[in-house]
Design a protein around this motif. Structure first.
Motif, PDB file in Angstrom:
ATOM      1  N   ASP A 117       0.858  -1.181   0.000  1.00 27.70           N
ATOM      2  CA  ASP A 117       0.000   0.000   0.000  1.00 27.70           C
ATOM      3  C   ASP A 117       0.897   1.235   0.000  1.00 27.70           C
ATOM      4  O   ASP A 117       2.083   1.161   0.343  1.00 27.70           O
TER       5      ASP A 117
ATOM      6  N   THR B 212       2.196  -9.571  -0.246  1.00 26.63           N
ATOM      7  CA  THR B 212       1.702  -8.212  -0.018  1.00 26.63           C
ATOM      8  C   THR B 212       2.240  -7.710   1.320  1.00 26.63           C
ATOM      9  O   THR B 212       2.405  -8.486   2.266  1.00 26.63           O
TER      10      THR B 212
ATOM     11  N   ASN C 182       1.870  -4.430   4.176  1.00 28.70           N
ATOM     12  CA  ASN C 182       1.028  -3.299   4.581  1.00 28.70           C
ATOM     13  C   ASN C 182       1.522  -2.611   5.836  1.00 28.70           C
ATOM     14  O   ASN C 182       2.207  -3.227   6.658  1.00 28.70           O
TER      15      ASN C 182
ATOM     16  N   THR D 140      -5.924  -1.435   6.659  1.00 26.30           N
ATOM     17  CA  THR D 140      -5.441  -1.774   5.310  1.00 26.30           C
ATOM     18  C   THR D 140      -4.979  -3.221   5.208  1.00 26.30           C
ATOM     19  O   THR D 140      -5.311  -3.935   4.255  1.00 26.30           O
ATOM     20  N   TYR D 141      -4.202  -3.686   6.192  1.00 28.70           N
ATOM     21  CA  TYR D 141      -3.720  -5.070   6.168  1.00 28.70           C
ATOM     22  C   TYR D 141      -4.893  -6.049   6.139  1.00 28.70           C
ATOM     23  O   TYR D 141      -4.907  -7.004   5.355  1.00 28.70           O
TER      24      TYR D 141
ATOM     25  N   PHE E 168      -6.527  -6.116   2.704  1.00 28.56           N
ATOM     26  CA  PHE E 168      -5.707  -6.888   1.763  1.00 28.56           C
ATOM     27  C   PHE E 168      -5.907  -8.389   1.993  1.00 28.56           C
ATOM     28  O   PHE E 168      -6.016  -9.163   1.042  1.00 28.56           O
TER      29      PHE E 168
ATOM     30  N   ASN F 244       0.110 -12.519   2.999  1.00 32.60           N
ATOM     31  CA  ASN F 244      -0.066 -11.128   3.425  1.00 32.60           C
ATOM     32  C   ASN F 244       0.789 -10.851   4.661  1.00 32.60           C
ATOM     33  O   ASN F 244       0.674 -11.548   5.663  1.00 32.60           O
TER      34      ASN F 244
ATOM     35  N   ASP G  51       1.842  -8.306   7.635  1.00 33.79           N
ATOM     36  CA  ASP G  51       1.616  -7.115   8.446  1.00 33.79           C
ATOM     37  C   ASP G  51       2.991  -6.667   8.924  1.00 33.79           C
ATOM     38  O   ASP G  51       3.621  -7.343   9.746  1.00 33.79           O
TER      39      ASP G  51
END
Length: 288
Positions: free
Chosen positions: A9, A84, A86, A94-95, A98, A116, A118
């Motif tokens: 992001d 990803t 974040n 946001t995390y 996603f 994902n 964090d």
């Protein structure tokens, strides 16, 4: 290097040259000024600063469709492994957004792996977690190894920063308004960082901005200790004093023995909403 897609992001503040070099997709956070919505990157820093005091300014999560689009662009190009990164899930939704979008896509594409991360960080503190992960893949680590490292070692990245006024953090609910007011009256400047849980906390308090600048540097040195590290010096605003400080500290860090790389950059607009102009910070990530 294993074929992996990287998505972040815009709050991770990764330098543009790194974004271009590694084909990182950046999903923009949003800013709302007097009810009108703007995506990160569509307004200038000057435009935003001019409106911080006399407008209603808020920040918002990315558009979920933009997250989905970024992931599917990688899938359609043949990349089936995606990472990803974040900003801290304890400070932003946001995390989690996603993660929800990724889970939905994994149900649709069962041969796709999406992990994902964090980062438990904000700004370049988050960006350094992503960059270090990319470098590990370059060094020959597998997708699975890097994903596990990202989830278990985000605390190896920290950012220490100071801002001239606490009014914007108070306005956004990041700190109490009473604490902010007392701090202003006494000229107290807290050195702020992120905890291992990804939450803002005050490392120490200093009276006066120039002393606070020195303390940020000393806290950075204390954190990196005798380890090798990647570092970054970030600011907001365009005052001559803050730009000179950034340049001087960059040169200073470059001369240190354990420095591997140093970046300079600007705070993203969505984070500037909460920090205001003339924020100064140093981020670093320990390299094993």
């Amino acid at each position: 290097m294993e074929k992996v897609g990287f998505i972040v992001d815009s709050g991770t503040d990764i330098p543009k040259d790194i974004i271009e070099k590694y084909n990182i997709k950046v999903v923009p956070l949003r800013i709302i000024i007097n009810g009108k919505e703007y995506e990160e990157g569509t307004i200038s820093e000057e435009f935003l600063i001019e409106r911080l005091n006399d407008s209603e300014v808020k920040t918002s999560l990315p558009n979920p469709e933009k997250i989905e689009k970024a992931i599917k662009e990688f899938i359609n190009s043949g990349i089936k492994k995606i990472l990803t990164f974040n900003i801290s899930g304890s400070m932003s939704g946001t995390y989690n957004l996603f993660r929800l979008v990724s889970n939905k896509i994994k149900e649709e594409y069962t041969d796709v792996e999406i992990e994902n991360i964090d980062t438990l960080n904000i700004s370049i503190g988050a960006g350094l977690v992503a960059y270090r992960s990319i470098k590990m893949l370059e060094e020959g680590k597998s997708f699975e190894e890097v994903a596990l490292w990202g989830k278990e070692n985000a605390k190896k990245s920290k950012i220490f920063f100071v801002i001239p006024t606490l009014q914007y953090l108070a306005k956004g609910g990041r700190i109490g308004k009473v604490s902010a007011k007392i701090g202003e009256l006494l000229n107290i400047k807290p050195i702020i960082s992120n905890s291992d849980e990804g939450i803002y906390y005050t490392v120490t308090k200093v009276r006066g901005l120039k002393k606070a600048y020195k303390r940020v540097y000393n806290e950075f040195l204390k954190f990196v200790d005798n380890n090798k590290y990647l570092a970054a010096v970030y600011i907001s605003g365009a005052s001559k004093e803050i730009e000179k400080l950034q340049n001087d500290v960059y040169k200073k860090i470059m001369e240190l023995e354990n420095t591997m790389e140093v970046f300079v950059g600007k705070l993203s607009s969505t984070l500037l909403v909460h920090a205001g102009p003339d924020m100064y910070g140093i981020g670093a990530i320990i390299v094993d």
